[in-house]
Design an enzyme around this catalytic site. Structure first.
Site, mmCIF file in Angstrom:
data_model
loop_
_atom_site.group_PDB
_atom_site.id
_atom_site.type_symbol
_atom_site.label_atom_id
_atom_site.label_comp_id
_atom_site.label_asym_id
_atom_site.label_seq_id
_atom_site.Cartn_x
_atom_site.Cartn_y
_atom_site.Cartn_z
ATOM 1 C CE LYS A 189 -3.734 -2.417 2.386
ATOM 2 N NZ LYS A 189 -4.408 -2.771 3.638
ATOM 3 C CD GLN B 88 -3.259 -4.423 6.637
ATOM 4 O OE1 GLN B 88 -3.455 -3.365 6.050
ATOM 5 N NE2 GLN B 88 -3.604 -5.590 6.114
ATOM 6 C CG ASP C 241 -9.798 -0.250 5.579
ATOM 7 O OD1 ASP C 241 -9.589 -0.739 4.457
ATOM 8 O OD2 ASP C 241 -9.045 -0.413 6.561
HETATM 9 N N1 GUN Z 1 -6.478 -6.866 6.171
HETATM 10 C C1 GUN Z 1 -6.800 -7.585 5.054
HETATM 11 N N2 GUN Z 1 -7.536 -6.835 4.206
HETATM 12 C C2 GUN Z 1 -7.677 -5.624 4.780
HETATM 13 C C3 GUN Z 1 -8.316 -4.412 4.374
HETATM 14 O O1 GUN Z 1 -8.935 -4.301 3.311
HETATM 15 N N3 GUN Z 1 -8.228 -3.383 5.256
HETATM 16 C C4 GUN Z 1 -7.565 -3.472 6.427
HETATM 17 N N4 GUN Z 1 -7.549 -2.405 7.222
HETATM 18 N N5 GUN Z 1 -6.965 -4.576 6.833
HETATM 19 C C5 GUN Z 1 -7.014 -5.643 6.004
#
Ligand code: GUN
Length: 282
Positions: free
Chosen positions: A52, A96, A119
């Protein structure tokens, strides 16, 4: 003939547009900024966070990684989130997941400012999505919708079957398809006669998390679009929920894994960061 929907190609085009917008914001002295919070040392999470971060930097979006110790308490983490909520230079916040078991995940997700919730996990944003007023929508469902739209086929009036009902993918993609005037069935582990539903579907989104759940034995419409959201490992190899090869020549469109929804999820995170930046600076 079956056309492969390339998430990679689609992501490349969308990212080019994002980069232009981020650059334009910078020219106005606004630096679109995402803060990613990583708690503990989960290898997969670290790898996602790094991807990311890299994508943001490549596309002129500022990215700040906040790495915290595994043994941080819920209250201490809440303090960190509050700092980010109150920081005018931060436009997007992503915590995360999964968080360590000792942390109250719900409390943390609820503490992220809905305006910075890139998110789309905050209950306010979930509610807004249901009533069609959301600005920040979960990234993977947004990516799935882009893939379906890229086929050029109309969504309106189609029978869409979503297999899986998670809060992150199944429920929001069902809602988005409904808003696009599809007739939506959300199937799950208790659904009866799934094969009969598969047989009738014009659009199938599989987000079950089970390697080759759609094995190829199923009957499908030859006009069907299949989107595979699986991210599973089989014999050490990344595979989707769908055994793609078995559907080639039998459906109109299918997305691969890898190279399908994956690259779009990060793209949509950047899109949401820009959306949050626009909203916070208007
Ligand atoms: N862990 C796995 N996928 C995601 C996501 O889309 N957002 C977040 N914050 N954590 C994740």
């Amino acid at each position: 003939m079956t056309k492969i929907i390339s998430g990679k190609e689609l992501a490349k085009n969308l990212r080019a547009r994002i980069k232009i917008e981020a650059t334009t914001l910078r020219e106005k002295n606004i630096e679109p900024t995402l803060a990613v919070v990583l708690v503990g040392d989960n290898k997969a999470s670290r790898s996602y966070v790094n991807s990311k971060h890299k994508a943001c930097i490549e596309n002129n979006i500022n990215s700040i990684k906040i790495e915290l110790e595994e043994n941080i308490s819920t209250d201490e983490l809440l303090v960190e989130i509050e700092k980010l909520n109150n920081d005018n230079k931060i436009h997007g916040i992503l915590v995360q997941l999964p968080l360590p078991k000792s942390i109250d995940e719900e409390k943390i997700l609820n503490a992220v400012s809905p305006k910075k919730d890139v998110d789309g996990f905050h209950p306010i944003n979930v509610g807004k999505l249901v009533i069609g007023e959301a600005k920040l929508i979960p990234c993977t469902p947004l990516g799935i919708l882009e893939m379906i739209k890229s086929t050029g086929e109309k969504i309106e009036g189609k029978l869409a079957l979503v297999i899986g009902r998670s809060n992150i993918v199944g429920k929001p993609i069902s809602t988005l398809l409904l808003q696009n005037n599809a007739t939506v069935i959300t199937a799950h582990s208790k659904t009866k006669n799934l094969d009969k539903l598969i047989e009738q579907a014009d659009i199938i989104v599989s987000c079950v998390g089970y390697a080759h759940f759609l094995s190829g034995k199923e009957r499908v419409k030859d006009t069907c679009t299949i989107i595979d959201v699986g991210n599973n490992y089989k014999e050490g190899k990344l595979v989707g929920d769908v055994d793609t090869e078995k559907f080639i020549g039998r459906v109109s469109f299918i997305s691969p894994v890898p190279g399908g929804v994956g690259p779009l999820t990060i793209t949509m995170l950047m899109r949401n960061t820009l959306t949050a930046t626009y909203e916070l600076t208007k």
